[in-house]
Motif scaffolding. Structure first.
Motif, mmCIF file in Angstrom:
data_model
loop_
_atom_site.group_PDB
_atom_site.id
_atom_site.type_symbol
_atom_site.label_atom_id
_atom_site.label_comp_id
_atom_site.label_asym_id
_atom_site.label_seq_id
_atom_site.Cartn_x
_atom_site.Cartn_y
_atom_site.Cartn_z
ATOM 1 N N PHE A 138 -21.688 -1.222 -5.434
ATOM 2 C CA PHE A 138 -21.913 -0.581 -4.141
ATOM 3 C C PHE A 138 -22.672 -1.465 -3.180
ATOM 4 C CE2 PHE A 138 -20.736 2.966 -6.717
ATOM 5 C CZ PHE A 138 -19.774 3.516 -5.890
ATOM 6 N N PRO B 288 0.809 -1.228 0.000
ATOM 7 C CA PRO B 288 0.000 0.000 0.000
ATOM 8 C C PRO B 288 0.843 1.280 0.000
ATOM 9 C CG PRO B 288 -0.913 -1.572 1.532
ATOM 10 C CD PRO B 288 0.397 -2.144 1.084
ATOM 11 N N SER C 239 -3.781 1.325 -14.381
ATOM 12 C CA SER C 239 -2.811 2.386 -14.087
ATOM 13 C C SER C 239 -1.795 1.950 -13.048
ATOM 14 C CB SER C 239 -3.537 3.647 -13.618
ATOM 15 O OG SER C 239 -3.888 3.533 -12.256
ATOM 16 N N ILE C 240 -2.194 1.074 -12.105
ATOM 17 C CA ILE C 240 -1.218 0.656 -11.093
ATOM 18 C C ILE C 240 -0.535 -0.665 -11.468
ATOM 19 C CG2 ILE C 240 -2.235 1.898 -9.146
ATOM 20 C CD1 ILE C 240 -3.485 -0.732 -8.260
ATOM 21 N N SER D 3 -8.296 2.194 -13.379
ATOM 22 C CA SER D 3 -7.469 2.361 -12.177
ATOM 23 C C SER D 3 -6.545 1.167 -12.004
ATOM 24 C CB SER D 3 -8.348 2.493 -10.933
ATOM 25 O OG SER D 3 -9.177 3.616 -11.044
ATOM 26 N N ILE E 39 -7.963 14.852 -4.565
ATOM 27 C CA ILE E 39 -8.906 13.998 -5.296
ATOM 28 C C ILE E 39 -10.187 13.790 -4.485
ATOM 29 C CG2 ILE E 39 -9.300 11.604 -6.026
ATOM 30 C CD1 ILE E 39 -7.745 13.134 -8.052
ATOM 31 N N LEU F 32 -7.334 9.536 -15.240
ATOM 32 C CA LEU F 32 -8.180 8.909 -14.226
ATOM 33 C C LEU F 32 -9.050 9.936 -13.531
ATOM 34 C CD1 LEU F 32 -5.982 6.284 -12.378
ATOM 35 C CD2 LEU F 32 -7.881 5.883 -13.943
ATOM 36 N N LEU G 139 -13.685 11.234 -12.694
ATOM 37 C CA LEU G 139 -14.395 11.828 -11.563
ATOM 38 C C LEU G 139 -15.066 13.123 -11.946
ATOM 39 C CD1 LEU G 139 -11.938 11.326 -8.591
ATOM 40 C CD2 LEU G 139 -14.019 10.059 -9.087
ATOM 41 N N TRP H 133 -10.633 -5.430 -3.705
ATOM 42 C CA TRP H 133 -11.961 -4.907 -3.984
ATOM 43 C C TRP H 133 -11.960 -4.073 -5.271
ATOM 44 C CZ3 TRP H 133 -14.371 -0.081 -4.282
ATOM 45 C CH2 TRP H 133 -15.768 -0.119 -4.263
ATOM 46 N N GLU I 15 3.365 7.818 -10.865
ATOM 47 C CA GLU I 15 2.261 8.209 -9.995
ATOM 48 C C GLU I 15 2.070 9.717 -9.917
ATOM 49 O OE1 GLU I 15 2.968 6.647 -6.121
ATOM 50 O OE2 GLU I 15 2.048 4.713 -6.575
ATOM 51 N N ARG J 49 -12.241 7.104 -2.198
ATOM 52 C CA ARG J 49 -13.520 7.812 -2.332
ATOM 53 C C ARG J 49 -14.683 6.851 -2.373
ATOM 54 N NH1 ARG J 49 -14.444 13.148 -5.526
ATOM 55 N NH2 ARG J 49 -16.336 12.194 -6.291
ATOM 56 N N GLN J 50 -14.496 5.747 -3.099
ATOM 57 C CA GLN J 50 -15.608 4.799 -3.229
ATOM 58 C C GLN J 50 -15.768 3.937 -1.976
ATOM 59 O OE1 GLN J 50 -17.387 5.590 -5.629
ATOM 60 N NE2 GLN J 50 -15.839 6.798 -6.684
ATOM 61 N N LEU J 51 -14.633 3.595 -1.334
ATOM 62 C CA LEU J 51 -14.718 2.776 -0.122
ATOM 63 C C LEU J 51 -15.503 3.491 0.960
ATOM 64 C CD1 LEU J 51 -11.101 1.318 0.396
ATOM 65 C CD2 LEU J 51 -13.103 0.112 -0.453
ATOM 66 N N LEU K 65 1.880 2.191 -3.481
ATOM 67 C CA LEU K 65 0.779 2.652 -4.328
ATOM 68 C C LEU K 65 0.135 3.916 -3.765
ATOM 69 C CD1 LEU K 65 -0.953 -0.776 -4.973
ATOM 70 C CD2 LEU K 65 0.473 0.499 -6.553
ATOM 71 N N GLY K 66 0.579 4.308 -2.560
ATOM 72 C CA GLY K 66 -0.124 5.336 -1.813
ATOM 73 C C GLY K 66 -0.340 6.633 -2.548
ATOM 74 N N GLY K 67 0.636 7.069 -3.343
ATOM 75 C CA GLY K 67 0.508 8.367 -3.992
ATOM 76 C C GLY K 67 -0.308 8.329 -5.264
ATOM 77 N N SER K 68 -0.766 7.145 -5.650
ATOM 78 C CA SER K 68 -1.395 7.068 -6.963
ATOM 79 C C SER K 68 -2.844 7.554 -6.907
ATOM 80 C CB SER K 68 -1.348 5.632 -7.498
ATOM 81 O OG SER K 68 -2.159 4.809 -6.704
ATOM 82 N N ILE K 69 -3.281 8.089 -8.026
ATOM 83 C CA ILE K 69 -4.643 8.592 -8.117
ATOM 84 C C ILE K 69 -5.634 7.436 -8.045
ATOM 85 C CG2 ILE K 69 -6.252 9.821 -9.651
ATOM 86 C CD1 ILE K 69 -4.032 11.425 -8.131
ATOM 87 N N ALA K 70 -5.231 6.273 -8.557
ATOM 88 C CA ALA K 70 -6.109 5.108 -8.498
ATOM 89 C C ALA K 70 -6.511 4.828 -7.050
ATOM 90 C CB ALA K 70 -5.406 3.892 -9.098
ATOM 91 N N VAL K 71 -5.546 4.917 -6.129
ATOM 92 C CA VAL K 71 -5.851 4.637 -4.729
ATOM 93 C C VAL K 71 -6.743 5.733 -4.137
ATOM 94 C CG1 VAL K 71 -4.801 4.560 -2.438
ATOM 95 C CG2 VAL K 71 -3.923 3.122 -4.259
ATOM 96 N N PHE L 18 -12.816 1.771 -12.454
ATOM 97 C CA PHE L 18 -11.938 0.878 -11.697
ATOM 98 C C PHE L 18 -11.061 0.044 -12.625
ATOM 99 C CE2 PHE L 18 -15.068 1.407 -8.162
ATOM 100 C CZ PHE L 18 -14.176 2.047 -7.334
ATOM 101 N N ILE M 160 -8.952 7.456 -5.745
ATOM 102 C CA ILE M 160 -10.291 7.194 -6.284
ATOM 103 C C ILE M 160 -10.928 6.026 -5.545
ATOM 104 C CG2 ILE M 160 -11.485 6.256 -8.313
ATOM 105 C CD1 ILE M 160 -9.663 7.995 -10.034
ATOM 106 N N LEU M 161 -10.113 4.994 -5.325
ATOM 107 C CA LEU M 161 -10.586 3.823 -4.575
ATOM 108 C C LEU M 161 -11.095 4.245 -3.208
ATOM 109 C CD1 LEU M 161 -10.647 0.713 -3.973
ATOM 110 C CD2 LEU M 161 -8.261 0.931 -3.309
#
Lengths: 299, 300
Positions: free
Chosen positions: B64, A113, B275-276, B272, A234, B253, B257, B51, B232, A127-129, A116-122, B269, A124-125
């Motif tokens: 959701f 984690p 991307s990683i 996303s 974000i 990405l 939003l 997830w 990143e 936000r949804q969590l 990956l912490g600085g990535s926008i994907a995380v 997703f 965004i993730l």
């Protein structure tokens, strides 16, 4: 030695240093001084900078409630996330330290984690969590708890970012692990003969021996936390919403500079950030002499 | 020897063996407890990522309110549709990110190893002062220099090009890497340089033929971190790139939003995850280097 021979001897060093020297002057020294100058001006990138003295700072401290709000948010974030992160890092490092097989796997998974912490994907993730009907609230519902509106309720939104920061405890954990490995085992053996309790061993051996590493992690994570940007940007949609509860200092600085083009004011904000980080680092170093003792100092 | 005496003799041995067995049993029980704790903790840590992968395969109405990681009917076309969901296709964004990242990695490794070599292995007047200044730049928050740098690049006409994102990397702008390499170079035996010097090697030859090949682990570590951070990076491209055709993957990405009709969460997703993916692949391959690099320098 004559000047000429000294010059000849120094030549190769300066040749190798040239790219850095150019970068140092163009990307560090000049921008720092320029930003100091700009902080005393009113500048919108279109008209020439207009010298206004201390007005930016005066306005900031006396009238700008968003400045104070962003300070409050940032300090709260630093004081909540850094200790929590370090405590998690230390606990996991201690569990991983001795007599565990497959350490490599655990270490890698706990560290992932952070990378990956600085990535926008995380971001965004996240936000949804933490959405009202997101995974976190679904998990809470399993235990019969009705979770709050994490992201739209200003009294909870900051905690989502604290959790995001704590989730990335991997790098301090790795540094703690290296530190734990360096503690001589005979100290623990001696304590065992004296029938010391685990708590006593922890506070009398582990903590003092680890103090330099704790200090190092503390300073590093604190500086990182003061500077954090992308997650808050974000998750708050770039504005610090809801109700400026995610208005991190860096987010405020960015919006002043690049949404409103108040370059002078944003530069003043930048200098305030620089001074805050410098002061906090200095305080950490100053207090460290009371609790950090380095092995080789004892003689 | 009677049975009685041998039993007497055996008693303490048996007791010792029993105690030892008790201790191993206790150790094993502690180890099992630790593993249970660690596996549970790992699961919590990794669950959000799992997830995200699961959601990239789910239809919208399953994303959701569901903890389950298994999609009822995997929507592989989230990937193909997501790839083309924005006005410009992700082929462009990945290509842009790749160019910037590759150039940045080359720039960082070259220029930082130059500076590190000077600081670690060469003598020159003023070295201590420059070294102190270099270490001080580690402290400066990027946000302070950002505005004047932006204004300079604006005047040079570099905004909306990749130059502000790449050129600084060739000027050793990331002091972390210099620091990391200095630490490594200092461990190499001095005799190597001296022997080479006697053989008539120039400092450049020593750097190129001796120091660099021996420092592959340090170079690899710097290259990996440089890759990950550039890939990143969000703030840099956000400030300098305004044309969607030039966008990097993180900026793309974010567009998911800002679109008003965010209904395609599965596609978001899916992109996303892609991307990683390069970072995860790098991490799996170079995990050892990365972890050693952290322990050595304390970078994030």
């Amino acid at each position: 030695m004559s000047f000429q021979s000294r010059l000849r001897r120094s030549m190769p060093g300066y040749v190798f240093l040239t790219p850095w020297l150019i970068g140092f002057f163009l990307l560090s020294i000049f921008p720092i001084l320029a930003s100091l100058y700009l902080s005393f001006t009113d500048y919108d990138t279109v008209r020439a900078p207009e010298w206004i003295g201390l007005e930016n700072y005066q306005y900031m401290f006396e009238f700008d409630y968003r400045f104070w709000q962003s300070l409050k948010v940032t300090f709260l974030f630093v004081f909540l996330s850094v200790p929590a992160k370090l405590i998690f890092a230390l606990i996991v490092a201690m569990v991983l330290d001795k007599g565990i097989r497959a350490v490599g796997w655990y270490r890698a998974l706990f560290y992932l984690p952070s990378i990956l912490g600085g990535s926008i994907a995380v971001a965004i993730l996240w936000r949804q969590l933490f959405n009202a009907d997101g995974v976190i609230n679904s998990a809470l519902r399993v235990f019969g708890i009705q979770g709050p509106y994490w992201l739209s309720d200003p009294s909870y939104s900051l905690y989502t970012l604290v959790v995001l920061a704590v989730w990335q405890f991997g790098s301090p954990m790795l540094i703690f692990l290296a530190g734990l490995r360096a503690i001589p085992q005979d100290l623990y053996e001696a304590a065992e003969i004296d029938a010391a309790t685990p708590a006593r061993k922890f506070f009398a051996i582990t903590v003092p021996m680890l103090a330099p590493v704790i200090f190092f992690n503390l300073v590093l994570q604190m500086i990182e936390a003061f500077k954090s940007f992308s997650g808050a940007f974000i998750i708050s949609g770039g504005t610090g919403a809801p109700l400026d509860s995610l208005l991190f200092f860096t987010v405020y600085l960015f919006s002043e500079a690049f949404s409103y083009f108040r370059m002078g004011y944003a530069s003043a904000l930048g200098w305030v950030l620089l001074i805050i980080i410098a002061v906090f680092t200095a305080i950490a170093f100053w207090t460290s002499k009371y609790w950090v003792h380095y092995e080789n100092e004892r003689g | 020897m009677t049975d009685a005496t041998s039993a007497q003799l055996a008693a303490p041995v048996a007791l010792a063996a029993q105690m030892r067995a008790e201790k191993t049993r206790r150790n094993r029980r502690a180890a099992i407890l630790k593993h249970i704790f660690l596996i549970a903790a790992c699961f919590v840590m990794i669950y959000p990522l799992l997830w995200m992968i699961a959601s990239s395969l789910k239809p919208n109405n399953e994303i959701f309110g569901q903890l389950s990681l298994i999609p009822s009917d995997p929507q592989w076309n989230n990937y193909t549709r997501g790839w083309n969901a924005l006005p410009v296709s992700f082929t462009n964004f990945f290509w842009n990110s790749s160019i910037i990242t590759v150039l940045s990695v080359i720039g960082n490794v070259l220029s930082c190893s130059f500076a590190a070599y000077a600081f670690a292995r060469l003598e020159f007047s003023g070295k201590t002062i420059w070294f102190a200044l270099m270490m001080m730049t580690l402290m400066i928050p990027y946000h302070v220099v950002l505005i004047p740098q932006y204004l300079t690049f604006l005047q040079l006409g570099w905004v909306n090009t990749y130059l502000p994102l790449v050129v600084p990397r060739f000027l050793a702008s990331d002091a972390f890497f210099i620091f990391l390499m200095i630490q490594f170079f200092r461990q190499l035996p001095r005799e190597l340089d001296e022997a080479a010097m006697i053989d008539g090697c120039s400092p450049f030859k020593i750097y190129w033929a001796i120091i660099l090949p021996l420092s592959l682990p340090a170079m690899t570590t710097a290259a990996i971190f440089s890759f990950i951070w550039t890939w990143e990076d969000f703030l840099g491209p956000l400030v300098y790139l305004n044309d969607i055709k030039d966008y990097t993957v993180p900026l793309a990405l974010r567009m998911f939003l800002s679109q008003d009709s965010v209904s395609e969460y599965g596609q978001m997703f899916a992109m996303s995850v892609l991307s990683i993916l390069p970072i995860i692949i790098f991490f799996v391959i170079f995990q050892r280097f990365i972890i050693r690099g952290i322990a050595m320098s304390g970078m994030k």
